[in-house]
Design an enzyme around this catalytic site. Structure first.
Site, PDB file in Angstrom:
ATOM      1  N   HIS A  18       0.759  -1.325  -0.092  1.00 14.19           N
ATOM      2  CA  HIS A  18       0.014   0.014  -0.008  1.00 14.19           C
ATOM      3  C   HIS A  18       1.176   1.306   0.125  1.00 14.19           C
ATOM      4  O   HIS A  18       0.733   2.307  -0.683  1.00 14.19           O
ATOM      5  CB  HIS A  18      -0.899   0.082   1.102  1.00 14.19           C
ATOM      6  CG  HIS A  18      -1.919  -1.028   1.219  1.00 14.19           C
ATOM      7  ND1 HIS A  18      -2.026  -2.058   2.452  1.00 14.19           N
ATOM      8  CD2 HIS A  18      -2.887  -1.357   0.789  1.00 14.19           C
ATOM      9  CE1 HIS A  18      -2.847  -2.825   2.163  1.00 14.19           C
ATOM     10  NE2 HIS A  18      -3.674  -2.247   1.088  1.00 14.19           N
ATOM     11  N   LYS A  64      -1.335  -6.847  -7.702  1.00 13.67           N
ATOM     12  CA  LYS A  64      -1.691  -8.207  -7.132  1.00 13.67           C
ATOM     13  C   LYS A  64      -3.090  -8.507  -7.411  1.00 13.67           C
ATOM     14  O   LYS A  64      -3.531  -9.672  -7.762  1.00 13.67           O
ATOM     15  CB  LYS A  64      -1.691  -8.251  -5.594  1.00 13.67           C
ATOM     16  CG  LYS A  64      -1.824  -9.586  -5.074  1.00 13.67           C
ATOM     17  CD  LYS A  64      -1.621  -9.639  -3.510  1.00 13.67           C
ATOM     18  CE  LYS A  64      -2.647  -8.938  -3.082  1.00 13.67           C
ATOM     19  NZ  LYS A  64      -3.941  -9.614  -3.031  1.00 13.67           N
ATOM     20  N   ARG A  91      -4.283 -10.137   3.983  1.00 16.21           N
ATOM     21  CA  ARG A  91      -4.902 -11.477   4.158  1.00 16.21           C
ATOM     22  C   ARG A  91      -3.810 -12.550   4.638  1.00 16.21           C
ATOM     23  O   ARG A  91      -3.892 -13.756   5.293  1.00 16.21           O
ATOM     24  CB  ARG A  91      -5.629 -12.047   3.014  1.00 16.21           C
ATOM     25  CG  ARG A  91      -7.037 -11.341   3.055  1.00 16.21           C
ATOM     26  CD  ARG A  91      -7.928 -12.265   2.163  1.00 16.21           C
ATOM     27  NE  ARG A  91      -9.410 -11.835   2.366  1.00 16.21           N
ATOM     28  CZ  ARG A  91     -10.012 -10.683   1.220  1.00 16.21           C
ATOM     29  NH1 ARG A  91      -9.189 -10.235   0.303  1.00 16.21           N
ATOM     30  NH2 ARG A  91     -11.116 -10.339   1.503  1.00 16.21           N
TER      31      ARG A  91
END
Ligand code: PAF
Length: 289
Positions: free
Chosen positions: A39, A158, A196
């Site tokens: 990020h 991704k 995750r």
């Protein structure tokens, strides 16, 4: 400049309109929080594009509409204090934290009943495994664009299909902004960074490396052999995944990176994407072969 936290949609829109009037460019990084270096690399890319005088907004909103009832909405990792600190260090100008009540009002008279749906390239891969997912993504991203009024929005590669679907939505609906898809950041052992990854327990973390290994080995094979039948590559990937006891292949696809149409003959330049459960964690990754 101090980072501002904005939670109200109206306040975000007023700020963005003022910046635009002042001739400042706005870079936007939409996220669901639990930030990692991937990020932060998107924030740096946004900053690079809008320049030192431009404004960078990062939003954190765990969007209920993109989770199916059986998925991990309630468990989705959250750490707002840490995220805030990371944004501050990265010189984000505004941390936008919209709230459910304003995103999806449920009370009479303001009930929410509109969706944005891409009807072609969102149907395969993630869309086939998670049929309501992209409807939630395009709807929330369209809403966020109308709140932040960005000149440029940066997404991570991704989520390759997500990037393509958002690019298509922006083109089809004439949103006056540019979408940039920035490269995937990986851990030193190859695992694609993802919020995750935190779910991976014990040996699952090691077994999760099967995704990047499948991508790498497939690319090596295609580079060496030139053209290879997708069916043969699919079998090889399925065998590699089934060698890991906690892993279960959801899908592996070979497709044209522009149209997302599946190909039978895979060659250098074909895009490969896969989704695999490792324990109860569903991970995705992709590569240009
Ligand atoms: O990629 C994500 O984190 C989400 O799908 C997004 C784009 C922030 C929309 O909720």
């Amino acid at each position: 400049m101090l980072m501002r936290k904005v939670t109200k949609v109206g306040a975000m829109q007023r700020l963005a309109r003022q910046w635009r009037q002042d001739g400042l460019r706005i870079g936007f990084v939409p996220t669901m929080g639990f930030l990692h270096d991937g990020h932060l690399s998107l924030v740096r890319r946004a900053r690079q594009i809008v320049g030192p005088k431009g404004m960078v907004v990062l939003s954190i909103y765990v969007n209920p509409m993109q989770f199916a009832p059986t998925e991990d909405l309630a468990a989705y990792p959250r750490d707002l204090a840490r995220d805030t600190e990371l944004c501050r260090k990265e010189a984000v100008d505004v941390l936008f934290l919209p709230m459910n009540e304003e995103m999806y009002p449920a009370d009479h008279g303001r009930e929410f009943s509109t969706a944005v749906v891409e009807e072609k390239i969102s149907r395969c891969m993630e869309g086939a495994s998670r049929p309501t997912h992209f409807r939630g993504v395009t709807t929330v991203v369209a809403k966020l664009f109308n709140m932040v009024l960005p000149d440029v929005a940066v997404f991570g590669a991704k989520d390759f299909q997500q990037g393509a679907v958002i690019q298509r939505m922006v083109r089809d609906l004439n949103f006056p902004l540019k979408v940039v898809v920035a490269p995937t950041l990986r851990e030193s052992d190859g695992l694609a960074m993802s919020s995750r990854n935190k779910y991976l327990q014990g040996d699952e973390r090691r077994q999760a490396l099967v995704l990047s290994r499948c991508l790498r080995q497939t690319r090596e094979r295609v580079r060496k052999e030139g053209v290879v039948a997708a069916a043969r590559l699919r079998d090889a990937v399925a065998a590699m995944v089934s060698a890991e006891p906690a892993a279960r292949l959801d899908y592996v696809e070979f497709f044209d990176p522009e149209t997302l149409v599946a190909v039978e003959a895979v060659e250098p330049g074909t895009q490969m994407a896969m989704a695999t459960f490792v324990g109860r964690t569903r991970l995705i990754d992709n590569i240009k072969l």
